[in-house]
Motif scaffolding. Structure first.
Motif, mmCIF file in Angstrom:
data_model
loop_
_atom_site.group_PDB
_atom_site.id
_atom_site.type_symbol
_atom_site.label_atom_id
_atom_site.label_comp_id
_atom_site.label_asym_id
_atom_site.label_seq_id
_atom_site.Cartn_x
_atom_site.Cartn_y
_atom_site.Cartn_z
ATOM 1 N N LEU A 173 0.832 -1.188 0.000
ATOM 2 C CA LEU A 173 0.000 0.000 0.000
ATOM 3 C C LEU A 173 0.873 1.246 0.000
ATOM 4 C CD1 LEU A 173 -2.683 -1.157 2.577
ATOM 5 C CD2 LEU A 173 -2.754 -1.321 0.090
ATOM 6 N N LEU A 174 0.533 2.189 -0.863
ATOM 7 C CA LEU A 174 1.304 3.405 -1.042
ATOM 8 C C LEU A 174 0.495 4.600 -0.566
ATOM 9 C CD1 LEU A 174 2.492 2.530 -4.643
ATOM 10 C CD2 LEU A 174 3.699 2.062 -2.510
ATOM 11 N N SER A 175 1.060 5.783 -0.680
ATOM 12 C CA SER A 175 0.339 6.982 -0.279
ATOM 13 C C SER A 175 -0.927 7.129 -1.107
ATOM 14 C CB SER A 175 1.225 8.217 -0.465
ATOM 15 O OG SER A 175 1.606 8.359 -1.818
ATOM 16 N N GLY A 176 -1.966 7.686 -0.486
ATOM 17 C CA GLY A 176 -3.221 7.867 -1.178
ATOM 18 C C GLY A 176 -4.015 6.595 -1.361
ATOM 19 N N ASN A 177 -3.623 5.502 -0.662
ATOM 20 C CA ASN A 177 -4.278 4.188 -0.790
ATOM 21 C C ASN A 177 -4.112 3.562 -2.165
ATOM 22 O OD1 ASN A 177 -5.304 3.761 1.854
ATOM 23 N ND2 ASN A 177 -6.943 5.231 1.439
ATOM 24 N N ASN A 178 -3.129 4.022 -2.951
ATOM 25 C CA ASN A 178 -2.740 3.296 -4.152
ATOM 26 C C ASN A 178 -2.047 2.006 -3.728
ATOM 27 O OD1 ASN A 178 -3.535 5.426 -6.000
ATOM 28 N ND2 ASN A 178 -1.726 6.536 -5.271
ATOM 29 N N ALA A 179 -2.054 1.006 -4.597
ATOM 30 C CA ALA A 179 -1.449 -0.275 -4.251
ATOM 31 C C ALA A 179 -0.821 -0.908 -5.481
ATOM 32 C CB ALA A 179 -2.490 -1.222 -3.663
ATOM 33 N N VAL A 180 0.270 -1.633 -5.259
ATOM 34 C CA VAL A 180 0.865 -2.505 -6.270
ATOM 35 C C VAL A 180 0.907 -3.900 -5.666
ATOM 36 C CG1 VAL A 180 3.194 -1.907 -5.463
ATOM 37 C CG2 VAL A 180 2.881 -2.919 -7.732
ATOM 38 N N GLY A 235 0.087 -10.005 -11.404
ATOM 39 C CA GLY A 235 0.232 -8.824 -10.576
ATOM 40 C C GLY A 235 -0.428 -7.634 -11.230
ATOM 41 N N GLY A 236 -0.376 -6.511 -10.550
ATOM 42 C CA GLY A 236 -0.986 -5.330 -11.118
ATOM 43 C C GLY A 236 -0.956 -4.161 -10.175
ATOM 44 N N MET A 237 -1.785 -3.161 -10.495
ATOM 45 C CA MET A 237 -1.923 -1.947 -9.695
ATOM 46 C C MET A 237 -3.395 -1.697 -9.416
ATOM 47 S SD MET A 237 0.674 0.792 -11.366
ATOM 48 C CE MET A 237 2.412 0.443 -11.561
ATOM 49 N N GLU A 238 -3.647 -1.062 -8.272
ATOM 50 C CA GLU A 238 -5.010 -0.704 -7.902
ATOM 51 C C GLU A 238 -5.010 0.699 -7.324
ATOM 52 O OE1 GLU A 238 -8.074 -2.250 -4.549
ATOM 53 O OE2 GLU A 238 -7.387 -3.777 -5.984
ATOM 54 N N VAL A 239 -5.968 1.534 -7.767
ATOM 55 C CA VAL A 239 -6.085 2.896 -7.275
ATOM 56 C C VAL A 239 -7.528 3.138 -6.843
ATOM 57 C CG1 VAL A 239 -4.225 3.733 -8.747
ATOM 58 C CG2 VAL A 239 -6.570 3.838 -9.578
ATOM 59 N N PRO A 240 -7.756 3.969 -5.798
ATOM 60 C CA PRO A 240 -9.123 4.247 -5.357
ATOM 61 C C PRO A 240 -9.765 5.339 -6.220
ATOM 62 C CG PRO A 240 -7.572 5.347 -3.903
ATOM 63 C CD PRO A 240 -6.746 4.569 -4.897
ATOM 64 N N LEU A 241 -11.002 5.094 -6.638
ATOM 65 C CA LEU A 241 -11.773 6.104 -7.349
ATOM 66 C C LEU A 241 -12.725 6.821 -6.404
ATOM 67 C CD1 LEU A 241 -12.655 4.160 -10.627
ATOM 68 C CD2 LEU A 241 -10.762 5.746 -10.229
#
Length: 805
Positions: free
Chosen positions: A512-519, A554-560
């Motif tokens: 989990l990264l800043s802003g609730n982005n994730a890889v 794998g992938g990336m996920e971002v909150p909308l």
């Protein structure tokens, strides 16, 4: 074992280090602090391709018992380390593959002056040959060998000047192998000794910048060269730069020249460019560590006609502690092997993921998954290999401290939640086909087929969040329509495969990264339903069955929004193979699948994530980006040959690596930029018919891309973008029939278009993932008997690291 003096020889560096320490009078072994550790692990490993075969693969489960012991002594200026470990492997079905490997090592280091340090190491290993498929058809058991080596070096600093001098010596001694039906397969021509000596000199311009020069020479001497004398001498020289932009980050790059000269005139001398690099990141007081490496070397080989293999490889390893008692490690690698003196070229891609949980400080359970793929210009040398291992281990040393675990529990609010989502995109179904041809002539046909189609599905799971990490158990189900056909006019064979649907379960690990982005990365098992049809001489057969598969991705996920996100997911699945055909001599079909999907996960409120600080709001300031390394392995090159004989959809998957650079600006939340990218690859689909008939292939090689990127920066700081631009790709068509051979190289210009997302890792580092598609012009080859036409297209999934100035 033949190296009976090895244990005493292995202690020489250690003895020298201890003697030197005693001679200085500043430290003795009596003042050393000694620690020791012993342990053992027991594991069961499932291997879906025991002999690393392209077709007719066999699977087995092997039980592994691995004990170890270690003794470490350290003082103010010295350290010595003794270690021994072993591994016993027992196969459940293929007991001829049972093995016992063991290793002894001794290391010593002495800093006899604040500016001078010397070190030495000497490992000795007895093991079985890891690539056991080399002699499977004739050998009753794997090849065994002894490996003995030593290293010694010294580091010295003169003001701003740094120096390193060192040498290595290594001996390989192979045992002869019993042959099937009696007799012996002699291995003496593989016994060899190799030595290297070199040095590096650098100059510290500042604490951050250090240019250097380095050079080395080596000698390789075979005990019994046999018909071909593989003795050689070589060397390399390079210039480089060490850059330390931050205390926790070090980057190193170098470029130069290397060569290897062989004693036998039948072997081609090798002269080529050299390149290398390393990136190390380890935050202070953190268990996280990331290491990326790029290297190029000249390796020994047993491939007939080849003098050596020029290996160019990149690799990444990362490890982290999700909690003091829960450890994660990941790894990925890609390497190109160019066998000089032959036309053979191999590409190897590997990826792995492992978790270890300490039940108490001395007892742990672990799960590890590894995938290895080889794509070769020789169709028979292709293979995919999946290994899944579950282990139980114990050790004397503590895996974690009670206080650290209590602090983590006190300050960590573990969150859990259910999530559901819908996903859609496209999938590619590929098949490696092999079967008998030319009855009575011991003939064969090997070919690679592939095509794409849409996919739509659901996914969901339960996730646990530990500070910056999330661990989830995920279910998924998809409906797909990807398939290919082989249609031949007249009385020829017609066959094809279509993928219908699948259902799977797996483990997903998110950072989990800043802003609730994730890889994230994930692995699991799948059951997929395939429909395979085969027609020969008017007789048809159909195989519609469910097949087991192993999936990694794998992938990336971002909150909308608070309860809805967007994710871009790539996965590769390798399925069990089948035998199909109406006659007694059947073809072998080996299935694989690549999926690229966009998903919209929904959570029940914010139950499985916590708010994290948002990146600084973007301003309309200029930005530029450079990717020191990009890697993708969802690359597909599909071709079809259309004439009066055959209309088929050929294709294969592979890997590529490259760099890109660009410049961009932001206007409030809108981004506009331009970039250039250069990539190297060697992705080949093959059609090989022996002993007669057509043999042809299309090789997708290097490429150069220009692109415009336009996107929007969402609240989490992630950039969602579209891209488009021209692309130039090199292709090589290789055609042979009888004594006729045609090799045709062309550079095709086409338009590339796609989409992606980019998330910030730190202030300057960003991670990006994108998918793009290219439709190339038709390649035409005039064979004298007609015109072969190859209509090529490709889909690329890229994962890249950006550095912004």
């Amino acid at each position: 074992m033949r190296c009976h003096l090895a244990p005493r020889f292995a202690l020489l560096p250690l003895t020298a280090a201890i003697a030197a320490a005693a001679a200085t009078g500043s430290v003795t072994m009596a003042h050393a602090d000694w620690t020791h550790d012993v342990g053992v692990s027991v594991a069961n490993e499932y291997n879906d391709n025991v002999f690393f075969e392209r077709e007719n693969r066999v699977s087995d489960t092997v039980t592994l018992v691995s004990p170890f012991a270690e003794l470490v002594g350290s003082g103010e200026r010295h350290e010595v380390r003794l270690r021994g470990d072993a591994q016993r492997g027992r196969y459940h079905d293929y007991t001829s593959e049972n093995f016992t490997d063991w290793r002894l090592s001794a290391e010593g280091r002495l800093a006899y002056h604040p500016r001078v340090a010397c070190s030495a190491a000497s490992p000795w290993r007895a093991a079985t040959r890891s690539a056991r498929r080399r002699m499977r058809s004739t050998a009753r058991s794997p090849a065994e060998y002894d490996r003995l080596g030593t290293f010694a070096g010294i580091n010295h600093t003169f003001g701003r000047v740094t120096s390193r001098l060192g040498g290595t010596w290594e001996s390989l001694d192979f045992d002869n192998v019993p042959a099937e039906g009696g007799g012996t397969i002699f291995q003496d021509d593989r016994d060899r000794q190799m030595s290297t000596f070199g040095g590096r000199f650098g100059y510290k311009v500042s604490d951050r910048l250090e240019p250097f020069v380095q050079a080395a020479i080596d000698h390789r001497d075979y005990d019994d060269p046999g018909a071909i004398d593989r003795d050689s001498a070589g060397g390399n020289a390079a210039v480089g730069l060490i850059y330390r932009p931050a205390p926790d980050l070090t980057a190193e790059v170098l470029g130069g020249w290397m060569e290897q000269d062989y004693d036998d005139s039948q072997l081609e001398d090798i002269e080529t460019w050299d390149v290398g690099g390393e990136l190390r990141w380890q935050p202070e007081e953190s268990a996280s560590r990331v290491t990326a490496r790029l290297d190029r070397s000249i390796e020994e080989t047993t491939v007939e006609g080849a003098s050596g293999s020029v290996r160019t490889g990149v690799g990444v390893q990362a490890s982290a502690a999700l909690r003091p008692d829960l450890l994660l490690n990941t790894r990925a690698s890609y390497s190109d092997h160019d066998y000089r003196g032959t036309t053979r070229n191999d590409n190897l891609f590997g990826v792995g993921l492992g978790l270890r949980h300490y039940v108490n400080p001395h007892l742990y359970v672990g799960v590890d998954y590894d995938f290895l793929q080889r794509d070769s210009s020789e169709p028979a040398e292709d293979f995919d290999n999946n290994r899944l291992m579950v282990s139980l281990g114990t050790q004397l040393s503590r895996g974690y401290e009670d206080e650290a675990l209590l602090n983590a529990a006190r300050h960590t609010d573990t969150l859990g939640g259910i999530y559901l989502g819908i996903q859609g995109g496209f999938g590619e179904t590929g098949t490696a086909q092999a079967g008998p041809r030319a009855s009575g002539q011991d003939g064969s046909l090997r070919a690679d087929f592939r095509d794409s189609g849409e996919t739509l599905g659901l996914f969901g799971g339960y996730a646990l969040t530990f500070d910056d990490w999330r661990l989830a158990l995920e279910l998924e189900a998809d409906q797909t329509g990807a398939g290919w056909n082989h249609l031949r006019s007249g009385d020829g064979r017609e066959f094809g495969v279509e993928k219908d649907q699948d259902i799977g379960i797996g483990i997903r690990v998110d950072r989990l990264l800043s802003g609730n982005n994730a890889v994230y990365g994930r692995f699991g098992v799948v059951r997929g339903r395939f429909a395979a049809d085969y027609t020969e001489d008017g007789e048809s057969i159909s195989d519609k069955e469910w097949h087991d598969g192993r999936r990694i991705g794998g992938g990336m996920e971002v909150p909308l929004a608070d309860t809805v996100g967007l994710r871009m997911d790539y996965s590769y699945t390798n399925y069990d193979d089948i035998d199909i055909g109406p006659s007694a001599e059947r073809d072998d079909f080996t299935f694989e699948e690549s999926l690229l999907r966009l998903g919209w996960p929904g959570t029940r409120g914010a139950s499985c994530h916590r708010d994290r600080p948002l990146p600084q709001r973007p301003t309309p300031a200029p930005m530029s980006a450079c990717t020191p390394a990009t890697a993708a392995w969802s690359a597909r090159s599909r071709g079809s040959r259309t004439d009066s004989v055959l209309d088929a959809e050929f294709g294969d998957s592979g890997a590529l690596a490259g760099v890109h650079a660009g410049y961009g600006v932001t206007f409030d939340r809108f981004y506009l930029g331009a970039e250039i990218a250069a990539e190297a690859s060697d992705i080949t689909w093959n059609h090989e018919r022996q002993p007669n008939g057509r043999t042809y292939s299309v090789d997708r090689e290097s490429s150069l891309d220009l692109a415009l990127r336009a996107g929007y920066i969402i609240d989490s700081g992630a950039l969602l973008y579209l891209l488009a631009g021209p692309s130039w790709t090199d292709f090589e068509v290789d055609y042979a029939r009888g004594n006729q051979r045609i090799v045709q190289s062309e550079t095709e210009e086409a338009w590339r278009y796609g989409a992606g997302m980019e998330v910030p890792l730190q202030e300057r580092f960003h991670l990006r993932m994108e998918v793009s598609r290219i439709d190339h012009d038709t390649l035409e080859l005039d064979t004298g008997r007609g015109v072969e036409r190859y209509d090529s297209e490709e889909t690329l999934t890229r994962l890249g690291l950006n550095y912004r100035w």
